[in-house]
Enzyme design. Structure first.
Site, short mmCIF file in Angstrom:
data_model
loop_
_atom_site.label_atom_id
_atom_site.label_comp_id
_atom_site.label_asym_id
_atom_site.label_seq_id
_atom_site.Cartn_x
_atom_site.Cartn_y
_atom_site.Cartn_z
N ILE A 173 -4.65 10.43 11.59
CA ILE A 173 -3.58 10.97 10.76
C ILE A 173 -4.21 11.59 9.51
O ILE A 173 -5.12 11.01 8.92
CB ILE A 173 -2.59 9.85 10.34
CG1 ILE A 173 -2.08 9.06 11.57
CG2 ILE A 173 -1.43 10.42 9.52
CD1 ILE A 173 -1.26 9.85 12.56
N TYR A 227 -12.73 -3.52 10.96
CA TYR A 227 -11.37 -2.94 10.96
C TYR A 227 -10.68 -3.17 12.30
O TYR A 227 -9.50 -3.52 12.36
CB TYR A 227 -11.48 -1.44 10.64
CG TYR A 227 -10.18 -0.76 10.32
CD1 TYR A 227 -9.45 -1.07 9.17
CD2 TYR A 227 -9.69 0.25 11.15
CE1 TYR A 227 -8.27 -0.40 8.86
CE2 TYR A 227 -8.51 0.93 10.85
CZ TYR A 227 -7.80 0.60 9.71
OH TYR A 227 -6.63 1.27 9.41
N GLY A 275 0.83 -1.20 0.00
CA GLY A 275 0.00 0.00 0.00
C GLY A 275 0.86 1.24 0.00
O GLY A 275 0.58 2.21 0.70
N VAL A 284 -2.65 -7.57 -1.97
CA VAL A 284 -2.08 -8.31 -0.83
C VAL A 284 -3.03 -9.40 -0.32
O VAL A 284 -2.59 -10.40 0.25
CB VAL A 284 -1.70 -7.38 0.36
CG1 VAL A 284 -0.60 -6.41 -0.04
CG2 VAL A 284 -2.91 -6.64 0.92
N ARG A 319 0.02 5.70 -1.48
CA ARG A 319 -0.70 6.85 -0.93
C ARG A 319 -0.55 6.95 0.58
O ARG A 319 -0.16 6.00 1.24
CB ARG A 319 -2.20 6.72 -1.21
CG ARG A 319 -2.54 6.63 -2.65
CD ARG A 319 -4.03 6.73 -2.84
NE ARG A 319 -4.65 5.42 -2.94
CZ ARG A 319 -5.88 5.23 -3.37
NH1 ARG A 319 -6.62 6.25 -3.68
NH2 ARG A 319 -6.37 4.02 -3.44
#
Length: 243
Positions: free
Chosen positions: A187, A154, A8, A61, A11
């Site tokens: 973030i 998640y 990943g 992945v 980005r």
């Protein structure tokens, strides 16, 4: 040729990690991406601008066969190359209340974060053990540490990855391989661009969102030789929201 693979990597945090490693290390940077070739190429340009070398590897992945095929082809084309550092950063979110969650939304999030870690890391594990050196950094999340409402999938994926980090660290420590997890809070990236930043910073003691570069600095340290006595750790980087 010694290499660092960032999944990943096109980005957000992944992009920042690739850029930082190209500044701080002598690694050849392997930039994995799945869908956005243009952003992966931009990341590679930044790596090269920093005087480092790199290349782009396209694979999902979550797809074991695809990971194995692409990495095998790459290894055969580069028999002298040694992947010393793996940063498992690829992840997706499909947020929603658990009671309405579809199997697809559950499975795709688990497959990318958790199975993605297995698919990529397992491919290189025997080589790392033979080489008697390695750095594995798993990007987890505040959600994996404390759980976040609306992110049961998640939180489950990242929480499981934390458990895997701690277990694998104990298995491979004698061979100078460290395995650590980095748990970012809020973030500023594409992934958080739709959040109400003004409202959320009220919960954050340092009163702001973090920057991807700040996470990259931590990862760069964990990938370096300076961190050789740190393993099996989950390091929070969240402005004091949960520690």
């Amino acid at each position: 040729m010694k290499c660092a693979l960032v999944t990943g990597g096109s980005r957000g945090i992944g992009n920042a990690i690739c850029e930082k490693l190209s500044q701080d290390s002598s690694y050849h940077i392997l930039i994995n991406y799945y869908s956005n070739k243009e952003e992966a190429e931009n990341t590679l340009e930044k790596v090269i601008a920093n005087g480092a070398t790199g290349e782009i590897l396209k694979f999902d992945v979550a797809n074991f066969d695809e990971v194995k095929s692409v990495l095998t082809q790459w290894q055969e084309a580069n028999p002298e190359a040694i992947v010393e550092a793996i940063i498992n950063n690829a992840g997706i979110t499909k947020d929603g209340l658990f009671m309405w969650m579809s199997l697809e939304d559950w499975s795709s999030v688990i497959n990318t974060s958790l199975n993605g870690f297995f698919n990529v890391t397992n491919f290189f594990m025997q080589k790392m053990l033979r080489n008697k050196y390695g750095r594995i950094v798993n990007i987890v999340s505040l959600s994996g540490v404390k759980g976040t409402a609306g992110q049961t999938n998640y939180s489950a994926a990242k929480g499981a990855l934390i458990g895997a980090t701690k277990a694998l660290a104990q298995e491979v420590a004698k061979r100078n391989i460290t395995v650590n997890a980095v748990a970012p809070g809020f973030i500023r990236t594409n992934m958080t661009s739709n959040l109400d930043e003004k409202e959320l910073i009220k919960m954050i003691p340092v009163n702001r969102f973090g920057e991807a570069e700040e996470v990259a600095d931590l990862v760069s340290f964990l990938v370096s030789k300076k961190s050789s006595y740190i393993t099996g750790e989950v390091i929070n980087i969240n402005g004091g929201i949960y520690s």
